[in-house]
Design an enzyme around this catalytic site. Structure first.
Site, short mmCIF file in Angstrom:
data_model
loop_
_atom_site.label_atom_id
_atom_site.label_comp_id
_atom_site.label_asym_id
_atom_site.label_seq_id
_atom_site.Cartn_x
_atom_site.Cartn_y
_atom_site.Cartn_z
N ARG A 86 -46.64 9.36 -4.23
CA ARG A 86 -47.27 8.07 -3.97
C ARG A 86 -48.64 8.30 -3.37
NH1 ARG A 86 -47.66 8.40 1.24
NH2 ARG A 86 -45.93 9.04 2.59
N GLY A 87 -49.44 7.24 -3.30
CA GLY A 87 -50.73 7.33 -2.65
C GLY A 87 -50.57 7.47 -1.14
N GLY A 88 -51.64 7.90 -0.49
CA GLY A 88 -51.63 7.97 0.96
C GLY A 88 -51.34 9.36 1.50
N THR A 91 -46.66 10.15 6.59
CA THR A 91 -46.15 9.14 7.51
C THR A 91 -44.69 9.46 7.81
OG1 THR A 91 -46.03 6.77 7.98
CG2 THR A 91 -45.42 7.49 5.75
N PHE A 92 -44.07 8.62 8.60
CA PHE A 92 -42.69 8.85 9.02
C PHE A 92 -41.82 7.69 8.58
CE2 PHE A 92 -39.28 7.86 11.97
CZ PHE A 92 -38.55 9.04 11.95
N GLY A 157 -47.50 2.59 0.33
CA GLY A 157 -47.95 3.69 -0.53
C GLY A 157 -47.21 3.60 -1.84
N LEU A 169 -43.10 0.43 0.30
CA LEU A 169 -43.48 0.19 1.70
C LEU A 169 -42.40 0.67 2.65
CD1 LEU A 169 -41.80 -2.68 2.51
CD2 LEU A 169 -43.52 -3.57 0.97
N CYS A 186 -50.57 8.21 8.32
CA CYS A 186 -51.41 7.80 7.19
C CYS A 186 -52.82 8.36 7.28
CB CYS A 186 -51.46 6.28 7.07
SG CYS A 186 -49.82 5.51 6.92
#
Length: 233
Positions: A86-88, A91-92, A157, A169, A186
């Protein structure tokens, strides 16, 4: 496009890897050639996979995963690591996070990719207002997602191939936010994270938000939801 059917797969509390496999199978039925492959079940071609990760996971996007030394430090804290298509950036997600993954045909819906991301932001804003968080807002790129002040409450993302989406999301409901202390979420320096529970001053679980989430999903994407049994492995 009112009334387009979307299959809802409610997985509940599942390992991240299992929910990811279900999502990838749902995408594969439509995404490989942009059309549904033969399926023994008379189900809609579009889906939304709803899950809550059963363990803590740091997921790196296409724009970067942690280097080996950083990855080892995160594993030492008891978290899993995953590479997300995915984009980005990293993150957690984990227990207390609502992780919806829509598999939608953007060409069928006449939506450009940026318009789709804006629709996801609008969906979460509707959800937040249903719960009493009128101050939730979306910011211009690169600050995608939904924010309370300078703290992100929902990360977005997505992946899109042959006009078919996947990923989506991660909404912090009652997530243990201390997991975010060990990364730059992010890739955004100087920004914080928050949760529905923190902002509302009460314990908000993933189960609490599923109904208002699905109501908001129907409104934004003008669809009819069809509930399906767990597809298993």
């Amino acid at each position: 496009m009112s009334g387009l059917p979307v299959r809802v797969l409610r997985l509940g509390l599942r390992p991240y890897s299992e929910a990811l496999r279900v999502q990838e199978r749902a995408w594969g039925r439509r995404g490989r050639r942009g059309a549904a492959a033969p399926d023994p079940l008379p189900l809609p071609g579009e889906s939304v996979v709803l899950s809550e990760p059963s363990g803590p996971v740091y997921a790196g996007g296409l724009r970067g995963a942690p280097e080996a030394e950083a990855a080892e430090r995160l594993r030492a804290r008891g978290a899993g690591l995953a590479a997300a298509r995915r984009g980005g950036r990293i993150t957690f997600t984990g227990p207390g996070s609502c992780w919806p993954s829509p598999v939608l045909d953007l060409r069928r819906r006449g939506l450009p990719l940026r318009g789709y991301v804006a629709a996801l932001e609008g969906l979460v804003l509707r959800l937040c207002r249903r719960l009493g968080l009128a101050a939730a807002r979306a910011l211009p790129p690169p600050f995608t997602g939904v924010w309370m002040g300078d703290s992100k409450i929902c990360a977005i993302g997505v992946h899109c191939g042959n006009h078919i989406t996947s990923h989506g999301l991660a909404l912090n409901c009652c997530t243990d936010l201390t997991w975010f202390d060990h990364i730059v979420p992010c890739g955004l320096e100087g920004k914080g994270v928050t949760s529905l529970s923190r902002e509302l001053g009460r314990h908000v679980t993933v189960d609490h938000v599923l109904e208002p989430f699905l109501d908001s999903f129907q409104e934004v994407f003008e669809c009819t939801l069809v509930f399906s049994e767990d597809p298993g492995d």
